[in-house]
Design a protein around this motif. Structure first.
Motif, PDB file in Angstrom:
ATOM      1  N   UNK A  89      -2.034  -2.464  -3.765  1.00 44.19           N
ATOM      2  CA  UNK A  89      -1.989  -3.421  -2.760  1.00 44.19           C
ATOM      3  C   UNK A  89      -2.667  -2.368  -1.570  1.00 44.19           C
ATOM      4  N   UNK A  90      -3.298  -3.053  -0.967  1.00 39.54           N
ATOM      5  CA  UNK A  90      -4.283  -2.556   0.050  1.00 39.54           C
ATOM      6  C   UNK A  90      -3.653  -4.267   1.110  1.00 39.54           C
ATOM      7  N   UNK A  91      -2.832  -4.855   1.217  1.00 43.09           N
ATOM      8  CA  UNK A  91      -2.372  -6.073   1.418  1.00 43.09           C
ATOM      9  C   UNK A  91      -1.381  -5.684   3.124  1.00 43.09           C
ATOM     10  N   UNK A  92      -1.164  -6.683   3.571  1.00 40.06           N
ATOM     11  CA  UNK A  92       0.416  -6.729   4.149  1.00 40.06           C
ATOM     12  C   UNK A  92       1.381  -5.626   4.181  1.00 40.06           C
ATOM     13  N   UNK A  93       1.610  -4.850   3.767  1.00 41.26           N
ATOM     14  CA  UNK A  93       2.787  -4.087   3.345  1.00 41.26           C
ATOM     15  C   UNK A  93       2.816  -2.396   2.590  1.00 41.26           C
ATOM     16  N   UNK A  94       3.097  -1.571   3.752  1.00 44.38           N
ATOM     17  CA  UNK A  94       2.994  -0.404   3.540  1.00 44.38           C
ATOM     18  C   UNK A  94       4.077   0.114   3.172  1.00 44.38           C
ATOM     19  N   UNK A  95       4.325   0.764   2.389  1.00 43.72           N
ATOM     20  CA  UNK A  95       5.590   1.780   1.443  1.00 43.72           C
ATOM     21  C   UNK A  95       5.986   3.189   1.786  1.00 43.72           C
ATOM     22  N   UNK A  96       6.641   3.630   2.634  1.00 40.60           N
ATOM     23  CA  UNK A  96       6.856   5.292   2.872  1.00 40.60           C
ATOM     24  C   UNK A  96       8.119   5.920   2.115  1.00 40.60           C
ATOM     25  N   UNK A  97       7.251   6.785   0.901  1.00 41.80           N
ATOM     26  CA  UNK A  97       8.355   7.159   0.222  1.00 41.80           C
ATOM     27  C   UNK A  97       8.566   8.949   0.674  1.00 41.80           C
ATOM     28  N   UNK A 109       1.063  -0.925   0.172  1.00 38.44           N
ATOM     29  CA  UNK A 109       0.199   0.122   0.181  1.00 38.44           C
ATOM     30  C   UNK A 109       0.216   1.228   0.063  1.00 38.44           C
ATOM     31  N   UNK A 110       0.783   2.634  -0.734  1.00 47.10           N
ATOM     32  CA  UNK A 110       0.862   3.100  -0.793  1.00 47.10           C
ATOM     33  C   UNK A 110       0.507   4.725  -0.353  1.00 47.10           C
ATOM     34  N   UNK A 111       1.464   5.394   0.052  1.00 48.38           N
ATOM     35  CA  UNK A 111       0.745   6.677   1.109  1.00 48.38           C
ATOM     36  C   UNK A 111      -0.184   7.693  -0.794  1.00 48.38           C
ATOM     37  N   UNK A 112      -1.464   8.537   0.168  1.00 50.03           N
ATOM     38  CA  UNK A 112      -2.110   9.559  -1.026  1.00 50.03           C
ATOM     39  C   UNK A 112      -0.740   9.892  -1.591  1.00 50.03           C
ATOM     40  N   UNK A 114       3.338   7.109  -7.776  1.00 53.59           N
ATOM     41  CA  UNK A 114       2.561   6.016  -6.991  1.00 53.59           C
ATOM     42  C   UNK A 114       1.502   5.337  -8.649  1.00 53.59           C
ATOM     43  N   UNK A 115       1.940   6.011  -9.617  1.00 57.66           N
ATOM     44  CA  UNK A 115       1.302   5.252 -10.749  1.00 57.66           C
ATOM     45  C   UNK A 115       2.414   4.245 -11.275  1.00 57.66           C
ATOM     46  N   UNK A 123       1.153  13.975  -2.925  1.00 50.40           N
ATOM     47  CA  UNK A 123       0.494  15.221  -2.379  1.00 50.40           C
ATOM     48  C   UNK A 123       0.134  15.401  -3.426  1.00 50.40           C
ATOM     49  N   UNK A 124       1.424  15.537  -4.719  1.00 53.68           N
ATOM     50  CA  UNK A 124       1.228  16.258  -5.597  1.00 53.68           C
ATOM     51  C   UNK A 124       1.413  15.109  -6.937  1.00 53.68           C
ATOM     52  N   UNK A 125       1.525  16.156  -8.056  1.00 53.05           N
ATOM     53  CA  UNK A 125       1.778  15.479  -9.725  1.00 53.05           C
ATOM     54  C   UNK A 125       2.547  14.771  -9.701  1.00 53.05           C
ATOM     55  N   UNK A 126       3.980  14.687  -8.628  1.00 53.98           N
ATOM     56  CA  UNK A 126       4.488  13.795  -8.890  1.00 53.98           C
ATOM     57  C   UNK A 126       4.719  13.094  -8.532  1.00 53.98           C
ATOM     58  N   UNK A 127       4.449  12.832  -6.778  1.00 50.53           N
ATOM     59  CA  UNK A 127       3.755  11.453  -5.945  1.00 50.53           C
ATOM     60  C   UNK A 127       3.749  10.664  -7.204  1.00 50.53           C
TER      61      UNK A 127
END
Length: 161
Positions: free
Chosen positions: A62-70, A39-42, A52-53, A44-48
């Motif tokens: 994913x909405x699975x067992x892992x979260x990625x903070x970038x 899962x990625x965070x929402x 994510x895309x 904040x701007x066009x480049x994020x």
């Protein structure tokens, strides 16, 4: 004239198997654990959003067992200039610091940093220069996303099962 030889092909495959090569998405590879599981965070701007895309294009949403903070940081440097001081080319650098953790936890399973760059020309009209800058930033996000994914896939076999 070189002709393919079956023995050469078989020896090449045996050499790959003997060196411990395991396909990342194969049965013993760790890449399958990340498919549709991060899962990625929402954005904040066009480049994020572009980051994510690309990430979701390769590993799925994913909405699975892992979260990625970038955390992404970018910078711009002028490269070329004319005699009157007008900059004609820009270099765009980017850095992505990432942490993969179990969803809802602060424990870091995989962490790292990746750097990339791209450039664009500023010799056209104002509209052309702005379009070139947007495209360069989009390309940079794709490069950073690909590098983060590659590093996660390389370390995926160390994830808890």
């Amino acid at each position: 004239m070189w002709l393919p030889d079956r023995r050469t092909l078989l020896l090449s495959l045996a050499a790959l198997a003997g060196c411990g090569f395991t396909p990342v998405y194969g049965p013993q590879g760790g890449g399958g654990a990340l498919l549709n599981a991060v899962a990625l965070s929402e954005p904040d701007d066009r480049y994020d959003y572009d980051f994510n895309a690309r990430f979701e294009e390769r590993l799925g949403r994913g909405a699975g067992p892992y979260a990625l903070d970038v955390t992404i940081s970018t910078g711009v440097t002028g490269l070329g200039s004319l005699a009157d001081g007008q900059t004609t080319r820009y270099r765009l650098t980017g850095r992505a610091d990432y942490v993969l953790s179990p969803a809802g936890s602060e424990e870091a399973l995989i962490a790292g940093r990746t750097d990339a760059f791209t450039s664009y020309s500023a010799t056209g009209s104002t509209a052309a220069t702005q379009a070139a800058e947007r495209d360069a930033k989009r390309r940079l996000m794709v490069i950073l996303a690909d590098q983060v994914i590659d590093r996660l896939l390389l370390d995926a076999d160390a994830l808890p099962q």
